[in-house]
Design an enzyme around this catalytic site. Structure first.
Site, PDB file in Angstrom:
ATOM      1  N   LYS A   1      -6.891  -4.883  -3.113  1.00 55.82           N
ATOM      2  CA  LYS A   1      -7.624  -5.474  -1.981  1.00 55.82           C
ATOM      3  C   LYS A   1      -8.598  -4.458  -1.407  1.00 55.82           C
ATOM      4  O   LYS A   1      -8.458  -3.266  -1.636  1.00 55.82           O
ATOM      5  CB  LYS A   1      -6.637  -5.961  -0.917  1.00 55.82           C
ATOM      6  CG  LYS A   1      -5.802  -4.864  -0.309  1.00 55.82           C
ATOM      7  CD  LYS A   1      -4.775  -5.435   0.646  1.00 55.82           C
ATOM      8  CE  LYS A   1      -3.930  -4.351   1.288  1.00 55.82           C
ATOM      9  NZ  LYS A   1      -4.656  -3.376   2.088  1.00 55.82           N
TER      10      LYS A   1
ATOM     11  N   CYS B   1      -2.175  -3.015   7.802  1.00 59.19           N
ATOM     12  CA  CYS B   1      -2.070  -3.890   6.630  1.00 59.19           C
ATOM     13  C   CYS B   1      -0.800  -4.732   6.625  1.00 59.19           C
ATOM     14  O   CYS B   1      -0.831  -5.896   6.231  1.00 59.19           O
ATOM     15  CB  CYS B   1      -2.225  -3.074   5.349  1.00 59.19           C
ATOM     16  SG  CYS B   1      -3.927  -2.447   5.177  1.00 59.19           S
TER      17      CYS B   1
ATOM     18  N   ASP C   1       0.788  -1.250   0.000  1.00 58.27           N
ATOM     19  CA  ASP C   1       0.000   0.000   0.000  1.00 58.27           C
ATOM     20  C   ASP C   1       0.819   1.299   0.000  1.00 58.27           C
ATOM     21  O   ASP C   1       0.545   2.216   0.797  1.00 58.27           O
ATOM     22  CB  ASP C   1      -0.955   0.013   1.213  1.00 58.27           C
ATOM     23  CG  ASP C   1      -2.009  -1.087   1.150  1.00 58.27           C
ATOM     24  OD1 ASP C   1      -2.023  -1.858   0.180  1.00 58.27           O
ATOM     25  OD2 ASP C   1      -2.822  -1.166   2.102  1.00 58.27           O
TER      26      ASP C   1
END
Ligand SMILES: [Zn+2]
Length: 211
Positions: A111, A156, A13
């Site tokens: 995701k 995450c 990310d």
């Protein structure tokens, strides 16, 4: 530690919304980009994840009148932290940070694409049941060791590392190439979980000094 041709670097990310100026900015989130670029040159397999939510995603506080970002709500799959709207599919904030320089990732995994369930982990959505397909992708390539870096360490990266270990992979978190959101208790809980899973952190310098 020697890097092997079948090692994987999993970069979590590195998107504009998680970097300074973004909708869900992580302090110094962009400072880990140069080391990640350098790390990526040492791996034959690099996977990038990209948080990629519909505009009415359940994790957005804006979808829950009376709630504020960082509140926790109960969902069908358990507690869920609410966030500012972030990484909306196709929006500028969902793009990778322009300083991220990994020209040929093996895979870009999006995701959090389902409205009704969040996905911190790159392996399973937050119901801990719906697979993203990454575990099979990794197994099909004979990969056994996964090095994880990115944003954010206490969400995450944490759940990606834990699920990767749960899938039977050897997971090494490159902690200095991660930055936390740092909600109350979140970093302590992350380190506690890593210890209980036997996950030992490694440093960027250790990984770069291997070959
Ligand atoms: Zn998200």
């Amino acid at each position: 530690m020697q890097l092997r041709p079948d090692d994987l670097l999993l970069v979590v990310d590195i998107q504009l919304d998680f970097c300074p100026g973004g909708a869900l900015a992580v302090t110094d989130g962009d400072s880990i980009i140069p080391p990640i670029n350098q790390l990526a040159t040492r791996f034959q397999h690099v996977v990038l994840t990209q948080d990629w939510h519909p505009a009415d995603h359940l994790s957005f506080a804006s979808q829950h009148p009376g709630h504020q970002p960082y509140d926790t709500i109960e969902t069908s799959y358990g507690p869920q932290t609410l966030w500012p709207d972030h990484c909306v599919q196709g929006s500028p904030g969902a793009q990778f940070h322009p300083a991220l320089d990994i020209p040929n990732p093996s895979l870009i995994l999006r995701k959090g694409i389902h409205r009704e369930v969040d996905s911190y982990s790159a392996f399973y959505e937050n119901d801990h049941q719906t697979p993203t397909g990454l575990a099979d992708w990794v197994r099909d390539r004979g990969i056994q060791r996964i090095f994880v870096a990115g944003l954010a360490l206490d969400f995450c990266v944490r759940y990606t590392a834990a699920d990767g270990a749960g899938c039977g992979f050897k997971v090494l978190v490159i902690e200095d190439a991660c930055r936390p959101v740092n909600l109350p208790g979140s970093l302590d809980a992350t380190h506690k979980q890593f210890r209980s899973l036997g996950l030992k952190p490694v440093s960027t310098a250790e990984v770069l000094s291997t070959n």
